[in-house]
Each structure stands twice: as structure tokens, then as C-alpha cells.
Motif scaffolding. Structure first.
Motif, short mmCIF file in Angstrom:
data_model
loop_
_atom_site.label_atom_id
_atom_site.label_comp_id
_atom_site.label_asym_id
_atom_site.label_seq_id
_atom_site.Cartn_x
_atom_site.Cartn_y
_atom_site.Cartn_z
N ILE A 37 -5.82 8.80 8.05
CA ILE A 37 -4.55 8.55 7.39
C ILE A 37 -3.43 9.19 8.21
O ILE A 37 -3.47 10.38 8.51
CB ILE A 37 -4.54 9.10 5.96
N VAL A 38 -2.46 8.39 8.58
CA VAL A 38 -1.32 8.86 9.37
C VAL A 38 -0.38 9.66 8.48
O VAL A 38 -0.12 9.28 7.33
CB VAL A 38 -0.58 7.67 10.01
N GLU A 91 1.22 14.11 15.35
CA GLU A 91 0.38 13.48 16.36
C GLU A 91 -1.06 13.39 15.88
O GLU A 91 -1.63 14.37 15.37
CB GLU A 91 0.44 14.27 17.67
N GLN A 92 -1.65 12.22 16.05
CA GLN A 92 -3.04 11.99 15.67
C GLN A 92 -3.93 12.16 16.90
O GLN A 92 -3.76 11.46 17.90
CB GLN A 92 -3.21 10.59 15.08
N ILE A 93 -4.84 13.13 16.83
CA ILE A 93 -5.74 13.46 17.94
C ILE A 93 -7.17 13.42 17.41
O ILE A 93 -7.44 13.91 16.31
CB ILE A 93 -5.44 14.86 18.51
N GLY A 100 -3.15 11.41 22.44
CA GLY A 100 -2.73 11.38 21.06
C GLY A 100 -1.95 10.12 20.75
O GLY A 100 -1.61 9.33 21.63
N ILE A 101 -1.69 9.94 19.45
CA ILE A 101 -0.91 8.80 18.96
C ILE A 101 0.10 9.29 17.94
O ILE A 101 -0.25 10.05 17.03
CB ILE A 101 -1.82 7.74 18.30
N LYS A 102 1.34 8.86 18.09
CA LYS A 102 2.38 9.08 17.09
C LYS A 102 2.85 7.72 16.58
O LYS A 102 2.86 6.74 17.32
CB LYS A 102 3.55 9.86 17.67
N VAL A 103 3.24 7.69 15.31
CA VAL A 103 3.65 6.44 14.68
C VAL A 103 5.04 6.58 14.09
O VAL A 103 5.31 7.52 13.34
CB VAL A 103 2.66 6.03 13.56
N GLU A 104 5.88 5.65 14.45
CA GLU A 104 7.22 5.56 13.85
C GLU A 104 7.31 4.27 13.05
O GLU A 104 6.80 3.23 13.47
CB GLU A 104 8.29 5.56 14.94
N ILE A 105 7.94 4.34 11.89
CA ILE A 105 8.19 3.14 11.09
C ILE A 105 9.67 2.80 11.20
O ILE A 105 10.53 3.67 10.98
CB ILE A 105 7.78 3.33 9.63
N GLY A 142 0.82 -1.20 0.00
CA GLY A 142 0.00 0.00 0.00
C GLY A 142 0.85 1.25 0.00
O GLY A 142 2.08 1.19 0.00
N SER A 143 0.18 2.39 0.03
CA SER A 143 0.89 3.66 0.00
C SER A 143 0.52 4.58 1.16
O SER A 143 1.12 5.64 1.32
CB SER A 143 0.59 4.39 -1.32
N GLU A 144 -0.48 4.18 1.97
CA GLU A 144 -0.89 4.99 3.12
C GLU A 144 -1.23 4.07 4.28
O GLU A 144 -1.61 2.91 4.09
CB GLU A 144 -2.11 5.85 2.78
#
Length: 490
Positions: free
Chosen positions: A455-456, A446-448, A423-428, A409-411
Motif C-alpha cells: 500500500i502506497v 519512498e517504496q523500497i 525505490g519508487i515514489k508516487v505522485e497523484i 477505492g481508498s488505497e
């Protein structure tokens, strides 16, 4: 021994995760499928987070079993969403009797929204002096004891067999039925496709025995009731054509890597989750024999049949991914008895088969309640989409790191909710846990909020095409938040 100690310390959050050695862990191939946090499938380790079971919201009665041919002993319900139409099937049984006798019929109701239901009037069977009624199957004992239909989604299925069903008891075996429209049914010429002789258990079939077409396994799958060591258990069998079935395999239970307790499960209600069909959900009825709650006086007051208040029951949540093991990630009750004596009798709180979508962000499960009482009915419970369970971080915060995985995928879309302060943060990361430039925590936005499809994004945007097809890990750093599911989309 040293390696084992390092792994244990990492799981406790004392050390970082051990670096993968060549061939040590094969990345999960998740493609673009949605993954729910109903089990430990994706999870490598958590620190300050936990898996949390969510409970459906009681939305009230949707069907009263109040017709003369329905009554106190209605049960074994199935709800099917067929395009814009919802169909409900349930056994009609106004008086107590022997399993599989001629007093049992199968009834039908329908809805355009899953909330407001009507009972159409047919003229196929005359019962209780009524030529018009909502009965779609009668005079077919013992199959009308536990008739369990499904919408066959197999590609190329003939229109005349678009609906299929199994029904029967130990004497008859499980008999196949077909229908073009879900209303007009006929017995398949093959008759008992799962006969008693092929099941190596002393007792079987006297419950709702479910079947479906699995688009992932590309087979018909059936889960049915057996007894082992005098405990109600579940067996699984599979078929390429719905007529010829493999020798059944007894299902086992695990809970977070440990052997789970074996409890009486009356109905299993296993079905592919409509947003992630590789995950089979089982909203099963847990039966507690001889666990009596009501006194004789309480039972008499609510009008329950004298034989049906010596036990109690509720619903639990399990999952399986097509093997012979149910994941009982959560051992506690999923839908438990409500306030009032009527909720604490035998064989009440039995879920209907299937969870269905009933709104843009809502799904519903239906539950048979007030069993063996004049007030017997079907009740609706609602949940957010994917909202069976979540990874939960409280105000102090925490993190989740996934196993290595390969996506297509792309997202990255997440189903999540936070408080105003959370909140949520995402690291790859790469498969060894090293942050990938451009997708680090420092880069993460940050996703709130509260959405089923967010979409992150990172400082550089949301495009993940460069990572598609490569082994990666995801790190979620969370505060006062729930993460229900994730999906890589194109």
C-alpha cells in the motif's frame, strides 16, 4: 501541425505533457480492477523507463508422457485450477497418424499444489490392453484430436454443465461437450456448435480451439485456428449460451501502436488472467515452418520422429481486452528453447492453456516439450504474480506518467521490486498534470523492497477516498525498480 509537434516533443521527454483540452481525452474508467503493465493501456509517457518482458523460470518436468496410450505425440494440454485441485488434460498419442483418427485419446492428471502430479486410474475406456488408465475421453474421433475443456464460471450454470469443452477438426466442426466433474464427459445434443460453413476461411480448427466464460463481457468467447494467405491465424467468436455463436472475426496484431508482424501461431491459449479477468492473456505457440536447426545425425541421436525436426517453435506473449486486436507489446520470445537438441524440434515448447496460481506470490505456466521423442513431457515454469512484464527503471532513474484515469477505492496497492539502492515514489496529479496537495512527490514516502501487494503512503497517510471517482494521473518516479501492476482497493 503545431499541436502534433508538441505531442511528439512531450513523448520524447523534451517538453512537459500537453495540457488536456475539453473533450480531448476521456479518462480511463479502471474502478478497482488490477492493471498490469503488459501493454500501453495506462501509459501516457515514459522518460528513462521502459516496458520490460520477464521470462518464466524453468522448474522442471512435472508429467512424463510415458504410458502406452500416451507417448511421443501427446499435446494440446489444458491446466485448470478448480478450488484446491489442479486438473491437467492432454491428448494421448503414442504413434504418428492422421489428425483426428481413432488412435487419439484424452488423458487426465491432477495435483493438490500444481507441482506434484498424479495420474488417477479409471475404468472408462480400455486401451493398449489396459482396462485401468487415466483416459477420460476415447472413441470420439475426431474430437479427441484437440479436446479443450474449461471450467464454466457463468453465474447460475447448471451443475451438470459446470465443465464445458470444444473439440473437432474441419470435417466435424467444433463440437460441444459438457461434464459435471471434469472427468465424465458427454457430447452436447447440439453437436457441432461452430460448423465449418460459418467460418469464411479455407482451413480451420486443426489446433487447440479454446473457449471460456468472460465475466467482463458476460459472454462465452472462443478463439480458434484458421488459415489466411497460408499463414496460421486466429479468429474470435462469441455466444450467449455456448450453442449459438456469432460470425467469426479475424484477430489482428499491433505492437506499441504499430502494426505487428504476422507470424504462424499454432495455438493461441487465450484466457482471462485470474487476477485481472478483463485482460485476456495469450501464451501462444509461435511456429517457424522449415526453420530447421538439427542435422539428421542430431535428430537420430535424440530419437525424434523423422517427420518432426524440420521446423522449430517457441512461445510468445500477447494480450487483448475483448476487441479484435491482440497487443503484441513484446515481439521477442517469452519461453524459448532450452539447451540441448531435444528443445529444437517441430512442435515443441507449446504452452498449455491457462496460467494458474501455485503459491502465495507465484503462478505457473506449463509447456509441452520434447515433442515426437521418447522423452515427451509436460514442464512447469514459474513467475511472480503479475510478473509477465513491468515498467523498468535502471539505476539512473526515470518516470512514468499515466493517462487520466478514474478509480474506485481508498488505497493504492502496487506490485513492485527494487534493489537496496532503488525505490519508487508516487505522485497523484489532476487530469491536467498539476500535483494534488498532500499527494505530491515531496509528500510521497519512498517504496523500497519486493512485494506483490504494498500500500502506497504519503506523509498524510494512505487514504484516497477524497480522490475516488475524480479524473487523476499517477506519476511514478523510479530508480533501479520494476513496477508490475497496480490496483486501487477499498
Amino acid at each position: 501541425m503545431k499541436q502534433l509537434m508538441l505531442v511528439l516533443l512531450a513523448l520524447l521527454g523534451i517538453l512537459e505533457a500537453p495540457v488536456l483540452q475539453a473533450g480531448e481525452t476521456k479518462p480511463l474508467e479502471i474502478g478497482d480492477q488490477r492493471e498490469l503493465f503488459v501493454d500501453n493501456y495506462l501509459i501516457d509517457r515514459m522518460k528513462g523507463t521502459r516496458l520490460r518482458l520477464h521470462h518464466p523460470v524453468d522448474e522442471g518436468i512435472v508429467l512424463k508422457f510415458d504410458k502406452p496410450w500416451e507417448g511421443l505425440f501427446c499435446g494440446y494440454c489444458t491446466v485448470i485450477k478448480d478450488g484446491d485441485l489442479y486438473r491437467a488434460y492432454y491428448r494421448g498419442r503414442p504413434s504418428a497418424g492422421k489428425d483426428g483418427d481413432v488412435g487419439e485419446v484424452y488423458c487426465y492428471a491432477e495435483s493438490k499444489d500444481g507441482v506434484n502430479w498424479t495420474k488417477p486410474e479409471f475404468s472408462m475406456f480400455e486401451k493398449a490392453g489396459f482396462k485401468k488408465n487415466n483416459i477420460i475421453l476415447a472413441d470420439a474421433a475426431p474430437m479427441t484430436h484437440n479436446f479443450s475443456p474449461f471450467l464454466d464460471t457463468r453465474p447460475g450454470v447448471p451443475q451438470a454443465e459446470r465443465y464445458k469443452a470444444l473439440g473437432g477438426t474441419m470435417g466435424s466442426g467444433l463440437v460441444a461437450f459438457t461434464s459435471p466433474d471434469g472427468i465424465h464427459w458427454k457430447q452436447h445434443p447440439a453437436g457441432a456448435v461452430i460448423p465449418k460453413k460459418m467460418v469464411p476461411f479455407p482451413y480451420m480448427f486443426d489446433s487447440q480451439n479454446v473457449a471460456f466464460w468472460s465475466p467482463v463481457e458476460k459472454k462465452y468467447i472462443s478463439y480458434f485456428r484458421v488459415f489466411k494467405d497460408k499463414i496460421r491465424r486466429i479468429a474470435r467468436t462469441e455466444s450467449d449460451d455456448f450453442i449459438h455463436w456469432s460470425p467469426p472475426v479475424l484477430m489482428e496484431y499491433t505492437s506499441r501502436g504499430e502494426k505487428a508482424p504476422i507470424e504462424h501461431l499454432y495455438t493461441n491459449q487465450t484466457h482471462p488472467y485470474f487476477r485481472a479477468p478483463h485482460i485476456y492473456l495469450a501464451v501462444a505457440a509461435r511456429f517457424m515452418p522449415r526453420r530447421q536447426v538439427l542435422t539428421d545425425a542430431q535428430a537420430k541421436e535424440i530419437g525424434v520422429h523423422p517427420r518432426y525436426f524440420k521446423d522449430t517453435s517457441d512461445a510468445i506473449l500477447m494480450t487483448t481486452r475483448g476487441d479484435n486486436t491482440y497487443q503484441r507489446t513484446f515481439l521477442s520470445g517469452f519461453i524459448t528453447g532450452g539447451i540441448g537438441a531435444q528443445n529444437w524440434v517441430s512442435r515443441t515448447n507449446y504452452p498449455a492453456l491457462n496460467v494458474v496460481q501455485t503459491g502465495p506470490a507465484e503462478m505457473s505456466v506449463y509447456v509441452n516439450q520434447d515433442y515426437a521423442q521418447p522423452t515427451a513431457h509436460l514442464r512447469r515454469y514459474s513467475m511472480r504474480l503479475d510478473g509477465f512484464a513491468s515498467v523498468r527503471a535502471d539505476y539512473a532513474g526515470g518516470e512514468l506518467i499515466t493517462k487520466p484515469l478514474v478509480f474506485d477505492g481508498s488505497e493504492l496497492s502496487i506490485n513492485f521490486s527494487t534493489s537496496a539502492a532503488g525505490g519508487i515514489k508516487v505522485e497523484i496529479q489532476d487530469e491536467n498534470g498539476k500535483p494534488i496537495p498532500g499527494f505530491t512527490l515531496a509528500d510521497s514516502r519512498e517504496q523500497i523492497g519486493n512485494e506483490v501487494d504494498r500500500i502506497v503512503t504519503w506523509k498524510g497517510g494512505k487514504d484516497l477516498k477524497s480522490l475516488s471517482g475524480k479524473p487523476v494521473r499517477l506519476q511514478f518516479v523510479m530508480k533501479d525498480a520494476d513496477l508490475y501492476s497496480l490496483q486501487f482497493t477499498k
